[in-house]
Design a protein around this motif. Sequence first.
Motif, short mmCIF file in Angstrom:
data_model
loop_
_atom_site.label_atom_id
_atom_site.label_comp_id
_atom_site.label_asym_id
_atom_site.label_seq_id
_atom_site.Cartn_x
_atom_site.Cartn_y
_atom_site.Cartn_z
N GLY A 156 49.73 -24.76 -75.57
CA GLY A 156 50.37 -24.67 -76.86
C GLY A 156 51.42 -23.57 -76.84
N GLU A 157 51.72 -23.02 -78.02
CA GLU A 157 52.78 -22.03 -78.11
C GLU A 157 52.37 -20.65 -77.65
OE1 GLU A 157 53.89 -20.86 -82.21
OE2 GLU A 157 52.35 -22.28 -82.88
N ILE A 158 51.07 -20.34 -77.59
CA ILE A 158 50.63 -18.99 -77.22
C ILE A 158 49.48 -19.05 -76.22
CG2 ILE A 158 51.42 -17.83 -79.33
CD1 ILE A 158 48.47 -18.00 -80.29
N SER A 159 49.66 -19.69 -75.09
CA SER A 159 48.57 -19.92 -74.13
C SER A 159 48.32 -18.74 -73.18
CB SER A 159 48.85 -21.18 -73.33
OG SER A 159 50.08 -21.05 -72.64
N ASP A 160 49.27 -17.82 -73.07
CA ASP A 160 49.10 -16.71 -72.12
C ASP A 160 47.85 -15.91 -72.44
OD1 ASP A 160 52.64 -15.87 -71.66
OD2 ASP A 160 51.37 -17.46 -70.85
N GLY A 161 47.03 -15.65 -71.40
CA GLY A 161 45.82 -14.87 -71.58
C GLY A 161 44.60 -15.70 -71.93
N TYR A 162 44.80 -17.02 -72.06
CA TYR A 162 43.72 -17.94 -72.41
C TYR A 162 43.64 -19.07 -71.39
CZ TYR A 162 44.38 -15.81 -77.05
OH TYR A 162 44.51 -14.94 -78.10
N SER A 163 42.44 -19.66 -71.28
CA SER A 163 42.27 -20.88 -70.52
C SER A 163 41.26 -21.76 -71.26
CB SER A 163 41.77 -20.60 -69.09
OG SER A 163 40.50 -19.98 -69.13
N PRO A 220 46.62 -12.64 -89.75
CA PRO A 220 47.12 -12.48 -91.13
C PRO A 220 48.63 -12.64 -91.22
CG PRO A 220 45.49 -10.81 -90.63
CD PRO A 220 45.77 -11.51 -89.34
N GLY A 221 49.09 -13.49 -92.13
CA GLY A 221 50.52 -13.66 -92.36
C GLY A 221 51.23 -14.53 -91.35
N LEU A 222 50.50 -15.01 -90.34
CA LEU A 222 51.16 -15.82 -89.31
C LEU A 222 50.67 -17.26 -89.29
CD1 LEU A 222 51.25 -13.37 -86.27
CD2 LEU A 222 53.10 -13.94 -87.86
N GLY A 223 49.80 -17.62 -90.18
CA GLY A 223 49.30 -18.99 -90.19
C GLY A 223 48.48 -19.29 -88.95
N LEU A 224 48.48 -20.54 -88.54
CA LEU A 224 47.72 -20.98 -87.37
C LEU A 224 48.68 -21.28 -86.23
CD1 LEU A 224 45.82 -22.80 -89.87
CD2 LEU A 224 44.44 -22.21 -87.90
N ARG A 225 48.38 -20.75 -85.08
CA ARG A 225 49.21 -20.98 -83.90
C ARG A 225 48.39 -21.66 -82.82
NH1 ARG A 225 51.69 -15.36 -82.35
NH2 ARG A 225 49.62 -14.63 -82.97
N LEU A 226 48.99 -22.65 -82.20
CA LEU A 226 48.29 -23.50 -81.23
C LEU A 226 48.21 -22.81 -79.88
CD1 LEU A 226 47.02 -26.33 -80.81
CD2 LEU A 226 49.32 -27.12 -80.18
N ILE A 227 47.00 -22.74 -79.33
CA ILE A 227 46.80 -22.10 -78.02
C ILE A 227 46.80 -23.16 -76.91
CG2 ILE A 227 45.32 -20.60 -76.65
CD1 ILE A 227 44.02 -19.66 -79.27
N LEU A 265 37.14 -22.45 -75.00
CA LEU A 265 38.28 -21.53 -74.83
C LEU A 265 37.77 -20.26 -74.18
CD1 LEU A 265 41.29 -20.75 -75.62
CD2 LEU A 265 40.28 -19.70 -77.64
N SER A 266 38.46 -19.82 -73.12
CA SER A 266 38.06 -18.60 -72.43
C SER A 266 39.16 -17.55 -72.48
CB SER A 266 37.72 -18.89 -70.96
OG SER A 266 36.57 -19.70 -70.85
N LEU A 267 38.72 -16.31 -72.63
CA LEU A 267 39.60 -15.16 -72.46
C LEU A 267 39.13 -14.50 -71.17
CD1 LEU A 267 39.42 -15.78 -75.61
CD2 LEU A 267 40.15 -13.40 -75.91
#
Lengths: 113, 112
Positions: free
Chosen positions: A58-65, A39-46, A76-78
């Motif tokens: 992408g800009e927020i890949s930490d914690g994802y593969s 909410p309020g942050l739009g879409l961010r690329l992983i 997408l995996s967590l």
Amino acid sequence: DADVTQTPRNRITKTGKRIMLECSQTKGHDRMYWYRQDPGLGLRLIYYSFDVKDINKGEISDGYSVSRQAQAKFSLSLESAIPNQTALYFCATSGVPPQETQYFGPGTRLLVL
Amino acid sequence: GQQLNQSPQSMFIQEGEDVSMNCTSSSIFNTWLWYKQEPGEGPVLLIALYKAGELTSNGRLTAQFGITRKDSFLNISASIPSDVGIYFCAGHGSSNTGKLIFGQGTTLQVKP
């Protein structure tokens, strides 16, 4: 039938669990993307992938593969889910330039307890 | 990196009113896209703009690619209740990375 499908549509999991979100497309596009929406942050690329052998952070890949199993599939995996990964996750696809318009799936709503 | 500033953040209007929202950037964009997202769904493309100065309509929606290539606006004329949703601007920056940059979204509510 939808061109971009995501499974599951909703998921509740516990902290520390590994989960996978899947995306399939029938548009024949080479490029696929995973986004997160808060909410309020739009879409961010992983992560994004321009073809089967290409994976980019992408800009927020930490914690994802991610894994690009085929042209039509991008998962997408967590590895170890944490509560601040609670969000709405979208997969998207696009062609190559100049047909770069992205088309989105319906989203997966993830809750990490 | 390149960023988009979208305004207003939210709007609450009466049915029949016209709506205008815009996006600006401090750097040049090569394309501008406008998406609408309804509750429980993914963003759906409304209008795509590829050339500076381009003005494109889709029914009651009109969007323009700014001459400076640093801004775009979306207008909705004679709003109706089904216009409710979140509207996002997005664009491909001049660096040609293939990545799409999104604005923060404008939440539109229409009172019948």
